[in-house]
Write an enzyme that holds these catalytic residues in place. Structure first.
Site, PDB file in Angstrom:
ATOM      1  N   HIS A  82       1.366  -2.767   6.795  1.00  0.00           N
ATOM      2  CA  HIS A  82       1.100  -3.188   5.410  1.00  0.00           C
ATOM      3  C   HIS A  82      -0.139  -2.477   4.861  1.00  0.00           C
ATOM      4  O   HIS A  82      -0.143  -2.015   3.715  1.00  0.00           O
ATOM      5  CB  HIS A  82       0.926  -4.707   5.380  1.00  0.00           C
ATOM      6  CG  HIS A  82       0.738  -5.296   4.027  1.00  0.00           C
ATOM      7  ND1 HIS A  82       1.705  -5.255   3.049  1.00  0.00           N
ATOM      8  CD2 HIS A  82      -0.326  -5.962   3.489  1.00  0.00           C
ATOM      9  CE1 HIS A  82       1.255  -5.870   1.970  1.00  0.00           C
ATOM     10  NE2 HIS A  82       0.027  -6.299   2.208  1.00  0.00           N
ATOM     11  N   GLN A  84      -1.329   0.408   5.755  1.00  0.00           N
ATOM     12  CA  GLN A  84      -1.001   1.822   5.521  1.00  0.00           C
ATOM     13  C   GLN A  84      -0.200   1.987   4.229  1.00  0.00           C
ATOM     14  O   GLN A  84      -0.404   2.947   3.490  1.00  0.00           O
ATOM     15  CB  GLN A  84      -0.229   2.387   6.719  1.00  0.00           C
ATOM     16  CG  GLN A  84      -1.051   2.525   7.981  1.00  0.00           C
ATOM     17  CD  GLN A  84      -2.192   3.510   7.842  1.00  0.00           C
ATOM     18  OE1 GLN A  84      -3.281   3.242   8.286  1.00  0.00           O
ATOM     19  NE2 GLN A  84      -1.983   4.644   7.233  1.00  0.00           N
ATOM     20  N   HIS A  86      -0.457   0.055   1.602  1.00  0.00           N
ATOM     21  CA  HIS A  86      -1.437  -0.115   0.520  1.00  0.00           C
ATOM     22  C   HIS A  86      -2.234   1.165   0.311  1.00  0.00           C
ATOM     23  O   HIS A  86      -2.464   1.573  -0.838  1.00  0.00           O
ATOM     24  CB  HIS A  86      -2.396  -1.274   0.834  1.00  0.00           C
ATOM     25  CG  HIS A  86      -1.921  -2.589   0.328  1.00  0.00           C
ATOM     26  ND1 HIS A  86      -2.231  -3.057  -0.920  1.00  0.00           N
ATOM     27  CD2 HIS A  86      -1.148  -3.530   0.917  1.00  0.00           C
ATOM     28  CE1 HIS A  86      -1.673  -4.244  -1.087  1.00  0.00           C
ATOM     29  NE2 HIS A  86      -1.002  -4.556   0.016  1.00  0.00           N
TER      30      HIS A  86
END
Length: 113
Positions: A82, A84, A86
């Site tokens: 998650h 990464q 973002h």
């Protein structure tokens, strides 16, 4: 339901990435809004702030990469994935905002404003 206990230390770099990447994306969106209103000075300030937040997110990522390279395996989990996501979206938003600022500047010039 069973309570899930987290090793907060393990997740800290990922949470740092999520926070900084989210802040960066928000600043990129503010830059786009400013450019749409032809406030290019504000747009560039927001873009700089987005870049600063990205830099901090990259530092958290580098911390994890360095740990892995140093023989301390980094557990791949949904929070890391998650984070990464973002970071990638924040990088794309920043790049897109920079390009759109150029487009809005050209539009303003063509309109003679």
């Amino acid at each position: 339901m069973e309570e899930i206990k987290m090793d907060e230390e393990k997740y800290l770099p990922a949470f740092q990435m999520i926070m900084n990447a989210g802040n960066s994306r928000s600043k990129s969106m503010e830059a786009l809004e400013a450019a749409r209103n032809y406030d290019f000075e504000l747009a560039r300030v927001c873009l700089k702030e987005a870049e600063d937040e990205l830099h901090q997110a990259h530092e958290a990522q580098t911390e994890m990469i360095s740990a892995e390279a140093g023989g301390n395996a980094v557990e791949v989990n949904i929070i890391l994935v998650h984070s990464q996501d973002h970071l990638t979206m924040a990088m794309m938003a920043r790049d897109f905002a920079e390009e759109m600022i150029h487009v809005y500047e050209a539009m303003k010039e063509l309109k003679g404003e």
